[in-house]
Motif scaffolding. Structure first.
Motif, short mmCIF file in Angstrom:
data_model
loop_
_atom_site.label_atom_id
_atom_site.label_comp_id
_atom_site.label_asym_id
_atom_site.label_seq_id
_atom_site.Cartn_x
_atom_site.Cartn_y
_atom_site.Cartn_z
N PRO A 29 -1.61 11.35 7.22
CA PRO A 29 -0.51 11.12 6.30
C PRO A 29 0.69 10.48 7.00
O PRO A 29 0.83 10.57 8.22
CB PRO A 29 -0.16 12.52 5.82
N SER A 30 1.56 9.88 6.21
CA SER A 30 2.80 9.31 6.74
C SER A 30 3.88 10.36 6.86
O SER A 30 4.83 10.20 7.63
CB SER A 30 3.29 8.19 5.82
N LEU A 31 3.74 11.45 6.09
CA LEU A 31 4.72 12.54 6.10
C LEU A 31 4.03 13.79 5.56
O LEU A 31 3.10 13.68 4.75
CB LEU A 31 5.92 12.18 5.22
N ILE A 32 4.50 14.97 6.01
CA ILE A 32 3.94 16.23 5.53
C ILE A 32 5.07 17.10 4.98
O ILE A 32 6.08 17.31 5.67
CB ILE A 32 3.21 16.98 6.65
N LEU A 33 4.89 17.57 3.76
CA LEU A 33 5.75 18.61 3.18
C LEU A 33 5.00 19.91 3.39
O LEU A 33 3.88 20.06 2.90
CB LEU A 33 5.99 18.34 1.69
N MET A 87 0.84 -1.19 0.00
CA MET A 87 0.00 0.00 0.00
C MET A 87 0.89 1.25 0.00
O MET A 87 1.84 1.34 0.76
CB MET A 87 -0.90 -0.01 1.23
N ARG A 88 0.56 2.18 -0.85
CA ARG A 88 1.34 3.41 -0.96
C ARG A 88 1.06 4.34 0.21
O ARG A 88 -0.09 4.53 0.59
CB ARG A 88 1.00 4.11 -2.27
N LYS A 89 2.10 4.91 0.74
CA LYS A 89 1.96 5.83 1.86
C LYS A 89 1.48 7.20 1.36
O LYS A 89 1.86 7.64 0.29
CB LYS A 89 3.29 5.96 2.59
N THR A 90 0.67 7.84 2.17
CA THR A 90 0.10 9.14 1.83
C THR A 90 1.00 10.25 2.35
O THR A 90 1.45 10.22 3.49
CB THR A 90 -1.30 9.28 2.44
N ILE A 91 1.23 11.22 1.48
CA ILE A 91 2.01 12.40 1.83
C ILE A 91 1.14 13.62 1.57
O ILE A 91 0.58 13.76 0.49
CB ILE A 91 3.30 12.49 0.99
N PHE A 92 1.05 14.50 2.55
CA PHE A 92 0.40 15.78 2.35
C PHE A 92 1.45 16.77 1.86
O PHE A 92 2.54 16.84 2.43
CB PHE A 92 -0.19 16.34 3.66
N VAL A 93 1.12 17.50 0.83
CA VAL A 93 1.96 18.61 0.36
C VAL A 93 1.12 19.86 0.57
O VAL A 93 0.07 20.03 -0.05
CB VAL A 93 2.34 18.46 -1.13
N VAL A 94 1.58 20.73 1.48
CA VAL A 94 0.82 21.91 1.86
C VAL A 94 1.60 23.15 1.44
O VAL A 94 2.69 23.41 1.95
CB VAL A 94 0.58 21.94 3.39
N PRO A 142 6.36 12.92 10.54
CA PRO A 142 7.51 13.72 10.13
C PRO A 142 7.07 14.89 9.24
O PRO A 142 6.23 14.72 8.36
CB PRO A 142 8.39 12.75 9.34
N VAL A 143 7.66 16.05 9.50
CA VAL A 143 7.36 17.26 8.72
C VAL A 143 8.65 17.78 8.10
O VAL A 143 9.64 17.99 8.80
CB VAL A 143 6.72 18.35 9.61
N ILE A 144 8.61 17.97 6.79
CA ILE A 144 9.72 18.59 6.07
C ILE A 144 9.22 19.95 5.59
O ILE A 144 8.19 20.03 4.92
CB ILE A 144 10.15 17.74 4.85
#
Length: 123
Positions: free
Chosen positions: A46-50, A1-8, A77-79
């Motif tokens: 999400p698994s990670l947030i940009l 399953m593909r991990k979800t990433i939020f791009v904000v 994790p937040v980048i």
């Protein structure tokens, strides 16, 4: 399953470019503001947030603080994405809990590599 990433990001160009770069490996969800992110995060974690550092309404530092103060989301994790290379702001972001900074405009390969690195570290 593909991990979800939020791009904000309030830049539609940054959203389009990052979505295109991430789509092959992840499920990127693009959001034009931190307010929209907090509306969606109640339904999708999400698994990670940009996260763009400079946005109207709620900036990246404010959004990061809100995330880190909520036990439900503090482990995400937040980048930070930023158009300004400022070591003082970067140090402040890391101190507040961000895991990395990516300077805009970013290279697709760099974006995917940094996301993969932090995903591997977190999971």
């Amino acid at each position: 399953m593909r991990k979800t990433i939020f791009v904000v990001d309030d830049s539609s160009i940054a959203l389009i470019v990052s979505r295109k770069a991430l789509l092959e490996h992840y499920n990127p969800i693009t959001l034009p503001s931190a307010t929209k992110m907090f509306e969606l995060i109640k339904k999708v974690k999400p698994s990670l947030i940009l996260l763009d550092l400079e946005m109207p309404e709620m900036n990246g530092f404010q959004a990061l603080e809100k995330l880190k103060n909520d036990d439900e989301y503090s482990d995400i994790p937040v980048i930070f994405l930023t158009g300004t290379e400022d070591p003082v702001r970067q140090a402040e972001g890391l101190k507040r809990g961000a895991v990395d900074f990516i300077l805009k405009p970013f290279d697709d390969v760099e974006l995917v590599s940094r996301v993969k690195f932090h995903m591997d570290m977190a999971y």
